[in-house]
Motif scaffolding. Structure first.
Motif, PDB file in Angstrom:
ATOM      1  N   ALA A   1       0.842  -1.201   0.000  1.00  0.00           N
ATOM      2  CA  ALA A   1       0.000   0.000   0.000  1.00  0.00           C
ATOM      3  C   ALA A   1       0.872   1.244   0.000  1.00  0.00           C
ATOM      4  CB  ALA A   1      -0.915   0.002   1.218  1.00  0.00           C
ATOM      5  N   ASP A   2       0.830   2.007  -1.090  1.00  0.00           N
ATOM      6  CA  ASP A   2       1.623   3.229  -1.162  1.00  0.00           C
ATOM      7  C   ASP A   2       1.156   4.243  -0.129  1.00  0.00           C
ATOM      8  OD1 ASP A   2       3.703   4.765  -2.567  1.00  0.00           O
ATOM      9  OD2 ASP A   2       2.021   6.104  -3.049  1.00  0.00           O
ATOM     10  N   ARG A   3      -0.151   4.316   0.096  1.00  0.00           N
ATOM     11  CA  ARG A   3      -0.720   5.157   1.149  1.00  0.00           C
ATOM     12  C   ARG A   3      -1.788   4.360   1.888  1.00  0.00           C
ATOM     13  NH1 ARG A   3      -0.322  10.853   0.720  1.00  0.00           N
ATOM     14  NH2 ARG A   3       1.667  11.343  -0.285  1.00  0.00           N
ATOM     15  N   ILE A   4      -1.910   4.611   3.191  1.00  0.00           N
ATOM     16  CA  ILE A   4      -3.006   4.045   3.976  1.00  0.00           C
ATOM     17  C   ILE A   4      -3.753   5.195   4.628  1.00  0.00           C
ATOM     18  CG2 ILE A   4      -3.663   2.599   5.931  1.00  0.00           C
ATOM     19  CD1 ILE A   4      -1.339   0.793   5.364  1.00  0.00           C
ATOM     20  N   VAL A   5      -5.052   5.228   4.399  1.00  0.00           N
ATOM     21  CA  VAL A   5      -5.929   6.234   4.994  1.00  0.00           C
ATOM     22  C   VAL A   5      -6.726   5.552   6.096  1.00  0.00           C
ATOM     23  CG1 VAL A   5      -7.839   7.836   4.590  1.00  0.00           C
ATOM     24  CG2 VAL A   5      -6.107   7.479   2.814  1.00  0.00           C
ATOM     25  N   VAL A   6      -6.691   6.095   7.312  1.00  0.00           N
ATOM     26  CA  VAL A   6      -7.444   5.517   8.424  1.00  0.00           C
ATOM     27  C   VAL A   6      -8.509   6.498   8.889  1.00  0.00           C
ATOM     28  CG1 VAL A   6      -5.574   4.028   9.176  1.00  0.00           C
ATOM     29  CG2 VAL A   6      -5.774   6.308  10.142  1.00  0.00           C
ATOM     30  N   SER A   7      -9.634   5.952   9.339  1.00  0.00           N
ATOM     31  CA  SER A   7     -10.757   6.771   9.761  1.00  0.00           C
ATOM     32  C   SER A   7     -11.540   6.034  10.839  1.00  0.00           C
ATOM     33  CB  SER A   7     -11.655   7.092   8.554  1.00  0.00           C
ATOM     34  OG  SER A   7     -12.670   8.023   8.898  1.00  0.00           O
ATOM     35  N   GLY A   8     -12.643   6.653  11.274  1.00  0.00           N
ATOM     36  CA  GLY A   8     -13.498   6.067  12.287  1.00  0.00           C
ATOM     37  C   GLY A   8     -13.294   6.680  13.653  1.00  0.00           C
ATOM     38  N   THR A   9     -14.130   6.265  14.598  1.00  0.00           N
ATOM     39  CA  THR A   9     -14.078   6.830  15.942  1.00  0.00           C
ATOM     40  C   THR A   9     -12.794   6.483  16.677  1.00  0.00           C
ATOM     41  OG1 THR A   9     -15.289   4.912  16.796  1.00  0.00           O
ATOM     42  CG2 THR A   9     -16.593   6.844  16.165  1.00  0.00           C
ATOM     43  N   ARG A  10     -12.113   5.414  16.267  1.00  0.00           N
ATOM     44  CA  ARG A  10     -10.840   5.038  16.901  1.00  0.00           C
ATOM     45  C   ARG A  10      -9.704   5.056  15.886  1.00  0.00           C
ATOM     46  NH1 ARG A  10     -12.202   2.514  21.843  1.00  0.00           N
ATOM     47  NH2 ARG A  10      -9.985   2.590  22.366  1.00  0.00           N
ATOM     48  N   ALA A  11      -9.751   6.046  15.000  1.00  0.00           N
ATOM     49  CA  ALA A  11      -8.740   6.161  13.950  1.00  0.00           C
ATOM     50  C   ALA A  11      -7.337   6.323  14.519  1.00  0.00           C
ATOM     51  CB  ALA A  11      -9.078   7.329  13.023  1.00  0.00           C
ATOM     52  N   GLU A  12      -7.200   7.086  15.596  1.00  0.00           N
ATOM     53  CA  GLU A  12      -5.872   7.336  16.159  1.00  0.00           C
ATOM     54  C   GLU A  12      -5.222   6.050  16.662  1.00  0.00           C
ATOM     55  OE1 GLU A  12      -4.148   9.966  15.981  1.00  0.00           O
ATOM     56  OE2 GLU A  12      -5.635  11.443  15.332  1.00  0.00           O
ATOM     57  N   GLU A  13      -6.040   5.169  17.311  1.00  0.00           N
ATOM     58  CA  GLU A  13      -5.490   3.899  17.789  1.00  0.00           C
ATOM     59  C   GLU A  13      -5.056   3.027  16.617  1.00  0.00           C
ATOM     60  OE1 GLU A  13      -8.309   4.973  21.198  1.00  0.00           O
ATOM     61  OE2 GLU A  13      -8.108   5.388  19.060  1.00  0.00           O
ATOM     62  N   LEU A  14      -5.829   3.058  15.549  1.00  0.00           N
ATOM     63  CA  LEU A  14      -5.474   2.271  14.375  1.00  0.00           C
ATOM     64  C   LEU A  14      -4.198   2.797  13.739  1.00  0.00           C
ATOM     65  CD1 LEU A  14      -6.228  -0.019  12.510  1.00  0.00           C
ATOM     66  CD2 LEU A  14      -7.809   1.505  11.326  1.00  0.00           C
ATOM     67  N   ALA A  15      -4.063   4.108  13.681  1.00  0.00           N
ATOM     68  CA  ALA A  15      -2.835   4.700  13.141  1.00  0.00           C
ATOM     69  C   ALA A  15      -1.629   4.316  13.995  1.00  0.00           C
ATOM     70  CB  ALA A  15      -2.983   6.219  13.075  1.00  0.00           C
ATOM     71  N   LEU A  16      -1.812   4.296  15.311  1.00  0.00           N
ATOM     72  CA  LEU A  16      -0.725   3.912  16.210  1.00  0.00           C
ATOM     73  C   LEU A  16      -0.310   2.462  15.961  1.00  0.00           C
ATOM     74  CD1 LEU A  16       1.060   4.737  18.645  1.00  0.00           C
ATOM     75  CD2 LEU A  16      -0.756   3.804  20.121  1.00  0.00           C
ATOM     76  N   ARG A  17      -1.307   1.593  15.762  1.00  0.00           N
ATOM     77  CA  ARG A  17      -0.992   0.190  15.480  1.00  0.00           C
ATOM     78  C   ARG A  17      -0.157   0.062  14.213  1.00  0.00           C
ATOM     79  NH1 ARG A  17       0.773  -3.644  13.851  1.00  0.00           N
ATOM     80  NH2 ARG A  17      -0.103  -5.746  13.561  1.00  0.00           N
ATOM     81  N   LEU A  18      -0.501   0.807  13.174  1.00  0.00           N
ATOM     82  CA  LEU A  18       0.251   0.746  11.923  1.00  0.00           C
ATOM     83  C   LEU A  18       1.665   1.303  12.088  1.00  0.00           C
ATOM     84  CD1 LEU A  18      -2.573   1.841   9.452  1.00  0.00           C
ATOM     85  CD2 LEU A  18      -1.752  -0.482   9.885  1.00  0.00           C
ATOM     86  N   LYS A  19       1.801   2.352  12.883  1.00  0.00           N
ATOM     87  CA  LYS A  19       3.132   2.917  13.136  1.00  0.00           C
ATOM     88  C   LYS A  19       4.017   1.915  13.874  1.00  0.00           C
ATOM     89  CE  LYS A  19       1.391   7.677  13.438  1.00  0.00           C
ATOM     90  NZ  LYS A  19       1.113   8.811  14.368  1.00  0.00           N
ATOM     91  N   TYR A  20       3.441   1.244  14.881  1.00  0.00           N
ATOM     92  CA  TYR A  20       4.220   0.233  15.605  1.00  0.00           C
ATOM     93  C   TYR A  20       4.563  -0.944  14.697  1.00  0.00           C
ATOM     94  CZ  TYR A  20       4.318   1.933  20.401  1.00  0.00           C
ATOM     95  OH  TYR A  20       4.612   2.643  21.545  1.00  0.00           O
ATOM     96  N   GLY A  21       3.740  -1.176  13.701  1.00  0.00           N
ATOM     97  CA  GLY A  21       4.026  -2.246  12.754  1.00  0.00           C
ATOM     98  C   GLY A  21       5.094  -1.890  11.746  1.00  0.00           C
ATOM     99  N   GLY A  22       5.544  -0.631  11.754  1.00  0.00           N
ATOM    100  CA  GLY A  22       6.633  -0.220  10.879  1.00  0.00           C
ATOM    101  C   GLY A  22       6.206   0.545   9.640  1.00  0.00           C
ATOM    102  N   TYR A  23       4.930   0.911   9.539  1.00  0.00           N
ATOM    103  CA  TYR A  23       4.492   1.643   8.360  1.00  0.00           C
ATOM    104  C   TYR A  23       4.995   3.079   8.431  1.00  0.00           C
ATOM    105  CZ  TYR A  23       1.605   2.873   4.358  1.00  0.00           C
ATOM    106  OH  TYR A  23       1.183   3.265   3.109  1.00  0.00           O
ATOM    107  N   ASP A  24       5.480   3.581   7.323  1.00  0.00           N
ATOM    108  CA  ASP A  24       6.056   4.927   7.241  1.00  0.00           C
ATOM    109  C   ASP A  24       4.991   5.971   7.577  1.00  0.00           C
ATOM    110  OD1 ASP A  24       7.354   7.270   6.656  1.00  0.00           O
ATOM    111  OD2 ASP A  24       7.774   6.773   4.561  1.00  0.00           O
ATOM    112  N   GLU A  25       5.234   6.734   8.625  1.00  0.00           N
ATOM    113  CA  GLU A  25       4.256   7.728   9.072  1.00  0.00           C
ATOM    114  C   GLU A  25       3.957   8.753   7.994  1.00  0.00           C
ATOM    115  OE1 GLU A  25       3.563  10.706  12.909  1.00  0.00           O
ATOM    116  OE2 GLU A  25       5.325   9.396  12.810  1.00  0.00           O
ATOM    117  N   ALA A  26       4.902   9.036   7.129  1.00  0.00           N
ATOM    118  CA  ALA A  26       4.704  10.022   6.071  1.00  0.00           C
ATOM    119  C   ALA A  26       3.690   9.542   5.033  1.00  0.00           C
ATOM    120  CB  ALA A  26       6.036  10.347   5.398  1.00  0.00           C
TER     121      ALA A  26
END
Length: 459
Positions: free
Chosen positions: A382-407
């Motif tokens: 996935a060149d970009r991942i867009v996250v949304s929803g009421t718990r979007a921030e937690e999902l973004a944190l999970r992806l960051k811990y998984g090594g996905y480029d924050e940029a």
């Protein structure tokens, strides 16, 4: 009317008010049309499901599973529609109120096909006394509501033991927690996959059932298909997957488009080509096929019905949005999400993927399950991942811990804005995979309906 039995009077009043409430709710485009009539009906008569269920000449089929019960019920309905008039909670309202609503609106129905929430199944089955009880799988889901798997398994076991002797129990023999439920039944059908070519090598780290239900020792697997489902055996006590009555062999997964397999019952074989992808949909099809065979529907008719099936909203469904396509893939627990991702990565790289995580009551307030989802194999594709929803921030944190480029990660709390951004990241003619949890899926459906891209779900 004064001479009418009290129970009948309550039922009559409940039916009248339920139908009026349902008509008003549907007229306003509200989702309550699938549950409100049943709630009113049950409020007037707590045994309404029993009373209305008795009026179905061919009885009822109750279907429960953690994953796939809506799809399985829809597949089964497609098989049975040419043969019988159906009462079916097709919108997926699977609590007692949803079943009561479906019964309320089915005046000419002969057979009931009802999916049931895992925790609601015991009460629904107690009242319906189903002709066929279909148990598809048990995975960890909504721990804040259901508790541990063993608790649900115990409740289901009690439900099975209380069924009438003539009821047929249909179970997924590939699930160690379910396989034993049918052993005490004179009338039982087991189903599962029998094709080592599509098996995986090891159990996923988040597998939910790794121990023998008979002796608590670790299980061994000859083949593993989905989560903890597979050809299992216990070397300590000898318990093992029972012989399959209905099986899938020669399974071929065709990317994100479809899956085909050979449907086998004893020496009878039928080729089936499903319009949905994923090994988990083979399980859904097998479950529907086994239930149909419990009603003695010819295997050739079963195969034809499965091929007529089209996915319900959000379950591997495509929605055309101008010159792009949205691919909706519902996720709601680790096992289901991992299989969706497993199916998705087989289709290669994507310019964008969208994930939407909500924590509504229907989703489960506890979203810690996202830490057991294997997002990592998806990240390089996935060149970009867009996250949304009421718990979007937690999902973004999970992806960051998984090594996905924050940029390359974008967070948009508003679902409509996130959808627009995801589509903008895709080139014309391409497809945006969108993985929402249940209430996020319903919200997305409303957004798409308002834009004229999908039908109103509740009408």
């Amino acid at each position: 009317m004064s001479g009418m039995p009290r129970d009948s009077l309550r039922l009559l009043l409940g039916r009248v008010l339920g139908r009026v409430a349902g008509g008003l709710s549907r007229g306003l485009g509200r989702g309550g049309g699938t549950t409100l009539p049943g709630k009113l009906l049950i409020a007037f008569d707590g045994e309404a499901i029993r009373e209305l269920g008795r009026r179905l000449p061919a009885g009822a089929i109750a279907i429960s599973a953690t994953n796939g019960k809506t799809t399985t019920a829809s597949m089964l309905a497609k098989i049975l529609e040419p043969h019988l008039g159906l009462a079916h909670n097709r919108a997926g309202a699977n609590l007692a109120s949803g079943v009561a609503t479906a019964l309320l609106g089915a005046r000419e129905a002969e057979l009931g096909v009802f999916e049931a929430d895992e925790a609601a199944l015991p009460e629904i089955a107690r009242q319906l006394r189903p002709r066929v009880l279909l148990l598809g799988n048990l995975f960890r889901d909504q721990l804040d509501r259901y508790g541990e798997l063993e608790l649900i398994a115990e409740q289901w076991h009690a439900t099975v033991t209380e069924l009438p002797p003539e009821s047929v129990v249909v179970v997924n023999a590939d699930d160690p927690l379910l396989a034993g439920l049918a052993r005490s039944r004179a009338r039982a059908i087991s189903f599962g996959i029998d094709d080592e070519a599509v098996a995986r090598g090891t159990l996923p780290h988040a597998s939910d059932s790794k121990y023998c239900p008979a002796c608590d020792e670790p299980l061994g697997y000859a083949q593993i298909y989905v989560g903890h489902l597979g050809c299992w055996a216990c070397t300590a006590c000898g318990d093992a997957r029972p012989q399959l009555d209905v099986a899938a062999r020669r399974v071929c997964v065709h990317g994100l488009e479809s899956v085909s397999f050979e449907l086998v019952e004893r020496r009878v074989h039928e080729q089936v080509a499903l319009s949905v992808a994923g090994l988990y949909n083979v399980y859904n099809a097998l479950a529907a096929a086994a239930a149909a065979r419990a009603l003695e529907v010819p295997l050739s008719d079963v195969a034809a019905g499965l091929e007529r099936f089209r996915p319900a909203f959000g379950r591997l469904q495509r929605v055309v949005a101008a010159d792009r396509t949205i691919l909706l893939l519902l996720i709601k627990n680790p096992a289901g999400a991992n299989e969706v991702i497993r199916t998705l990565i087989g289709a290669g790289e994507r310019p964008a993927v969208m994930l939407a995580l909500n924590d509504g009551i229907a989703d489960g307030r506890d979203v810690s399950w996202i830490w057991d989802v294997d997002f990592e194999p998806l990240m390089p594709l996935a060149d970009r991942i867009v996250v949304s929803g009421t718990r979007a921030e937690e999902l973004a944190l999970r992806l960051k811990y998984g090594g996905y480029d924050e940029a390359r990660l974008e967070v948009h709390a508003d679902l409509a804005a996130a959808l627009d951004r995801g589509l903008a990241l895709c080139e014309p003619g391409s497809e945006l995979p969108l993985l929402p949890t249940y209430t996020a899926m319903l919200e997305l459906q409303r957004i798409l309906a308002d834009r004229g891209l999908a039908e109103q779900y509740w009408r």
